[in-house]
Design a protein around this motif. Structure first.
Motif, PDB file in Angstrom:
ATOM      1  N   ASN A 117       0.828  -1.207   0.000  1.00 35.08           N
ATOM      2  CA  ASN A 117       0.000   0.000   0.000  1.00 35.08           C
ATOM      3  C   ASN A 117       0.863   1.257   0.000  1.00 35.08           C
ATOM      4  O   ASN A 117       0.555   2.246  -0.683  1.00 35.08           O
ATOM      5  CB  ASN A 117      -0.919   0.012   1.215  1.00 35.08           C
ATOM      6  N   ILE A 118       1.948   1.217   0.778  1.00 39.57           N
ATOM      7  CA  ILE A 118       2.844   2.386   0.852  1.00 39.57           C
ATOM      8  C   ILE A 118       3.533   2.610  -0.491  1.00 39.57           C
ATOM      9  O   ILE A 118       3.633   3.742  -0.979  1.00 39.57           O
ATOM     10  CB  ILE A 118       3.881   2.193   1.980  1.00 39.57           C
ATOM     11  N   ARG A 119       4.024   1.527  -1.102  1.00 41.81           N
ATOM     12  CA  ARG A 119       4.683   1.662  -2.415  1.00 41.81           C
ATOM     13  C   ARG A 119       3.732   2.284  -3.440  1.00 41.81           C
ATOM     14  O   ARG A 119       4.098   3.190  -4.192  1.00 41.81           O
ATOM     15  CB  ARG A 119       5.173   0.294  -2.896  1.00 41.81           C
ATOM     16  N   ALA A 120       2.506   1.754  -3.476  1.00 41.07           N
ATOM     17  CA  ALA A 120       1.537   2.252  -4.452  1.00 41.07           C
ATOM     18  C   ALA A 120       1.192   3.713  -4.191  1.00 41.07           C
ATOM     19  O   ALA A 120       1.075   4.519  -5.123  1.00 41.07           O
ATOM     20  CB  ALA A 120       0.277   1.389  -4.417  1.00 41.07           C
ATOM     21  N   ALA A 121       1.031   4.071  -2.915  1.00 36.71           N
ATOM     22  CA  ALA A 121       0.664   5.440  -2.564  1.00 36.71           C
ATOM     23  C   ALA A 121       1.776   6.418  -2.925  1.00 36.71           C
ATOM     24  O   ALA A 121       1.526   7.489  -3.498  1.00 36.71           O
ATOM     25  CB  ALA A 121       0.339   5.527  -1.075  1.00 36.71           C
ATOM     26  N   ALA A 122       3.009   6.080  -2.590  1.00 41.52           N
ATOM     27  CA  ALA A 122       4.135   6.959  -2.908  1.00 41.52           C
ATOM     28  C   ALA A 122       4.265   7.149  -4.413  1.00 41.52           C
ATOM     29  O   ALA A 122       4.536   8.253  -4.900  1.00 41.52           O
ATOM     30  CB  ALA A 122       5.430   6.388  -2.333  1.00 41.52           C
ATOM     31  N   ALA A 123       4.044   6.076  -5.164  1.00 39.10           N
ATOM     32  CA  ALA A 123       4.158   6.156  -6.623  1.00 39.10           C
ATOM     33  C   ALA A 123       3.104   7.068  -7.215  1.00 39.10           C
ATOM     34  O   ALA A 123       3.406   7.926  -8.054  1.00 39.10           O
ATOM     35  CB  ALA A 123       4.053   4.755  -7.237  1.00 39.10           C
ATOM     36  N   VAL A 124       1.850   6.914  -6.785  1.00 43.27           N
ATOM     37  CA  VAL A 124       0.784   7.716  -7.387  1.00 43.27           C
ATOM     38  C   VAL A 124       0.945   9.188  -7.037  1.00 43.27           C
ATOM     39  O   VAL A 124       0.711  10.076  -7.870  1.00 43.27           O
ATOM     40  CB  VAL A 124      -0.613   7.187  -6.973  1.00 43.27           C
ATOM     41  N   GLY A 125       1.396   9.474  -5.818  1.00 38.71           N
ATOM     42  CA  GLY A 125       1.608  10.860  -5.433  1.00 38.71           C
ATOM     43  C   GLY A 125       2.732  11.511  -6.218  1.00 38.71           C
ATOM     44  O   GLY A 125       2.601  12.645  -6.706  1.00 38.71           O
ATOM     45  N   CYS A 126       3.836  10.807  -6.352  1.00 44.04           N
ATOM     46  CA  CYS A 126       4.987  11.355  -7.091  1.00 44.04           C
ATOM     47  C   CYS A 126       4.671  11.533  -8.572  1.00 44.04           C
ATOM     48  O   CYS A 126       5.058  12.531  -9.191  1.00 44.04           O
ATOM     49  CB  CYS A 126       6.197  10.446  -6.918  1.00 44.04           C
ATOM     50  N   ARG A 127       3.948  10.570  -9.156  1.00 46.59           N
ATOM     51  CA  ARG A 127       3.594  10.687 -10.567  1.00 46.59           C
ATOM     52  C   ARG A 127       2.677  11.886 -10.811  1.00 46.59           C
ATOM     53  O   ARG A 127       2.809  12.586 -11.825  1.00 46.59           O
ATOM     54  CB  ARG A 127       2.878   9.418 -11.033  1.00 46.59           C
ATOM     55  N   GLN A 128       1.756  12.118  -9.882  1.00 48.88           N
ATOM     56  CA  GLN A 128       0.842  13.234 -10.072  1.00 48.88           C
ATOM     57  C   GLN A 128       1.589  14.562 -10.072  1.00 48.88           C
ATOM     58  O   GLN A 128       1.317  15.451 -10.873  1.00 48.88           O
ATOM     59  CB  GLN A 128      -0.224  13.224  -8.973  1.00 48.88           C
ATOM     60  N   LEU A 129       2.569  14.671  -9.201  1.00 50.86           N
ATOM     61  CA  LEU A 129       3.373  15.888  -9.158  1.00 50.86           C
ATOM     62  C   LEU A 129       4.309  15.976 -10.357  1.00 50.86           C
ATOM     63  O   LEU A 129       4.586  17.065 -10.864  1.00 50.86           O
ATOM     64  CB  LEU A 129       4.148  15.950  -7.845  1.00 50.86           C
ATOM     65  N   GLN A 130       4.786  14.834 -10.825  1.00 53.90           N
ATOM     66  CA  GLN A 130       5.624  14.841 -12.027  1.00 53.90           C
ATOM     67  C   GLN A 130       4.834  15.355 -13.230  1.00 53.90           C
ATOM     68  O   GLN A 130       5.368  16.097 -14.068  1.00 53.90           O
ATOM     69  CB  GLN A 130       6.138  13.425 -12.309  1.00 53.90           C
ATOM     70  N   GLU A 131       3.566  14.975 -13.338  1.00 61.45           N
ATOM     71  CA  GLU A 131       2.740  15.458 -14.431  1.00 61.45           C
ATOM     72  C   GLU A 131       2.558  16.972 -14.372  1.00 61.45           C
ATOM     73  O   GLU A 131       2.341  17.618 -15.400  1.00 61.45           O
ATOM     74  CB  GLU A 131       1.368  14.764 -14.402  1.00 61.45           C
ATOM     75  N   LEU A 132       2.649  17.548 -13.175  1.00 60.72           N
ATOM     76  CA  LEU A 132       2.558  18.997 -13.001  1.00 60.72           C
ATOM     77  C   LEU A 132       3.917  19.676 -13.145  1.00 60.72           C
ATOM     78  O   LEU A 132       4.052  20.869 -12.881  1.00 60.72           O
ATOM     79  CB  LEU A 132       1.964  19.318 -11.623  1.00 60.72           C
TER      80      LEU A 132
END
Length: 516
Positions: A117-132
């Motif tokens: 769960n932690i791996r998935a959460a960290a990934a989705v958060g970082c990707r969202q900021l990368q898109e910005l």
């Protein structure tokens, strides 16, 4: 500044999140923060924050919790919600769902659900900021800094170096100082897997056998005090009578390379090493038994065994693990030239056994046969080989786990525990004599490279074939064909070549090092 509740009502709806903005100029800010939120355990309860998220909320006098409450329904596991302009140091803040706080080791799933769960959460958060196009992201440890680092670094990776338009390079950092050592360890684990992904994803005209070996040599050059790399040429391969390996390589214009890596991390040079062997077919056309054209481009990753094994050695060296490791990778192409193997040909392996080649597309077991014979000369503590060996393995297990065939309960126990820790699981498969009889009944030679019933139990007969070149009491064969690529099965990996199970091999080696 607008009151937080009023600002929240300016929400911008998205399918996967709700973006709350005080000012559109904050979208261009270059620093972001990812914080974790747990789901409510009881229906009448509310979400709970991680320690870091709680501290951040206090700095806003409860403003973050207020924003979350008015922004929509409860934040589910793996989902995110982004807020803009709530803090002067972090113009963009992403809250990510961690699932239930009670999540933990699940025996039925054979992994730690909390870490996943932690791996998935960290990934989705970082990707969202990368898109910005946010270039610096601090990530909440979420109670396990290593898992958070793995998720962040794995989630951000994409092979785009041959494109003019590239993803924003993101510097993912730990938020706060607690868990810095674990974060660093997680970064090394993830960078190791990303190295394997890079090698597997790159086009075959860029990653030839020679280029593969040179890449690994360059990555290990800063560690030359404890690592030695040998790029063995064709003449060396011939001198060592590796006839099975040479028979595959002769169909290509690219020369073969036998890559040998020695990492000296143990207390003494005499300590028996862990020997890791990886199939290194940098492009597999199938040879004369030509593969269908559809999907053949993916066969640039048929060196996934070599990529994961070599990347695991690179990572073990970076971690300074206290054990000796040898990595072996027979590297070549399998091409259909006038010099290529023909169905019905017979070749002789390093141990003297003859092999009838009824299908030239069953070439991985041929090059591994000679490599396994050579591995025994290194006084191994254990031998583990990895290979994208059979489509049958993909049929049997899909992308859920790598199949493990082993003659050692001790080795299986270590591999299974490592897979549970990393979330990159393994599953034990049979090594029955039933399958051995199918590969040893050959019309022209000691062995047949596909067996009597080529479509039945293909992964098992391939493993039985390899076993004919093993006398060591602790040997395991990992068939990683099913986990070679990722579509959407692993949420913290983007679509493409997966680099699995690099982290499991590293964790396995780390477990052995603790027994030394």
């Amino acid at each position: 500044m607008l009151p937080l509740r009023r600002a929240a009502l300016w929400g911008l709806r998205r399918d996967h999140s709700r973006a709350l903005s005080l000012s559109p100029t904050h979208r261009d800010a270059q620093k972001g923060l990812v914080l974790g939120v747990y789901e409510q355990e009881q229906e009448d309860g509310g979400p709970s924050f991680t320690e870091s998220a709680e501290a951040f909320d206090r700095s806003l006098s409860g403003g973050l919790r207020e924003l979350l409450a008015v922004s929509g329904p409860a934040l589910k596991r793996g989902k995110s919600r982004i807020f803009y302009g709530v803090h002067k140091d972090f113009p963009s803040v992403v809250l990510v769902g961690l699932g239930k706080p009670s999540a933990g080791v699940c025996a039925q799933e054979s992994w730690d659900q909390r870490r996943e769960n932690i791996r998935a959460a960290a990934a989705v958060g970082c990707r969202q900021l990368q898109e910005l196009e946010v270039s610096v992201v601090e990530v909440d440890a979420c109670g396990d800094a290593q898992a958070a680092a793995e998720g962040a670094v794995l989630g951000l990776f994409e092979y785009d170096e041959l494109k003019q338009k590239k993803k924003t390079a993101v510097d993912a950092r730990l938020h706060g100082s607690s868990g810095a050592a674990d974060w660093h360890r997680g970064v090394l684990y993830a960078e190791g897997q990303n190295l394997a992904r890079h090698l597997m994803e790159a086009p075959a005209n860029y990653v030839t056998p020679t280029a593969f070996a040179e890449t690994i040599q360059q990555r290990l050059s800063p560690l030359s005090d404890k690592v030695t790399v040998h790029m063995r040429p064709q003449s060396w391969i011939e001198d060592h009578q590796m006839g099975a390996f040479l028979s595959v390589s002769k169909g290509s214009e690219e020369p073969p390379v036998f890559l040998e890596i020695h990492y000296r991390g143990g207390p003494s040079a005499s300590q028996p090493p862990l020997v890791l062997v990886g199939k290194g077919v940098t492009f597999d056309s199938g040879g004369i038994s030509l593969k269908p054209s559809s999907g053949m481009d993916a066969m640039r990753a048929d060196m996934g065994g070599a990529a994961t094994v070599c990347s695991a050695v690179v990572t073990a060296a970076a971690l300074n693990l206290p054990l000796n490791i040898v990595g072996l990778a027979p590297l070549c192409e399998n091409m259909p030239s006038g010099k290529a193997n023909k169905p019905g040909d017979v070749v002789r392996a390093k141990n003297g056994k003859t092999i009838q080649i009824d299908n030239t597309d069953a070439e991985g077991r041929l090059i591994l046969a000679d490599a396994l014979c050579y591995a025994h000369s290194l006084n191994p503590r254990a031998i583990v080989n990895a290979a994208t060996l059979t489509g049958a393995m993909d049929v049997a297990l899909g992308s859920a786990a790598a199949g493990v065939f082993t003659n050692s309960d001790w080795l299986w126990d270590h591999l299974q525990k490592a897979g549970a820790v990393t979330g990159d699981r393994v599953w034990r498969m049979p090594l029955f004599q039933h399958y051995t009889r199918q590969v040893t009944e050959s019309q022209l030679a000691d062995l047949n490279n596909v067996g009597k019933y080529s479509r039945s139990g293909g992964a098992c007969t391939a493993a039985a074939f390899l076993r004919e070149f093993v006398s060591a009491p602790h040997w395991a064969h990992l068939d990683i064909a099913g986990v070679m690529s990722n579509k959407d099965e692993v949420p913290y990996l983007r679509k493409g070549m997966s680099g699995r199970p690099t982290r499991t091999l590293v964790e396995f080696a780390a477990g052995l090092s603790r027994e030394v």
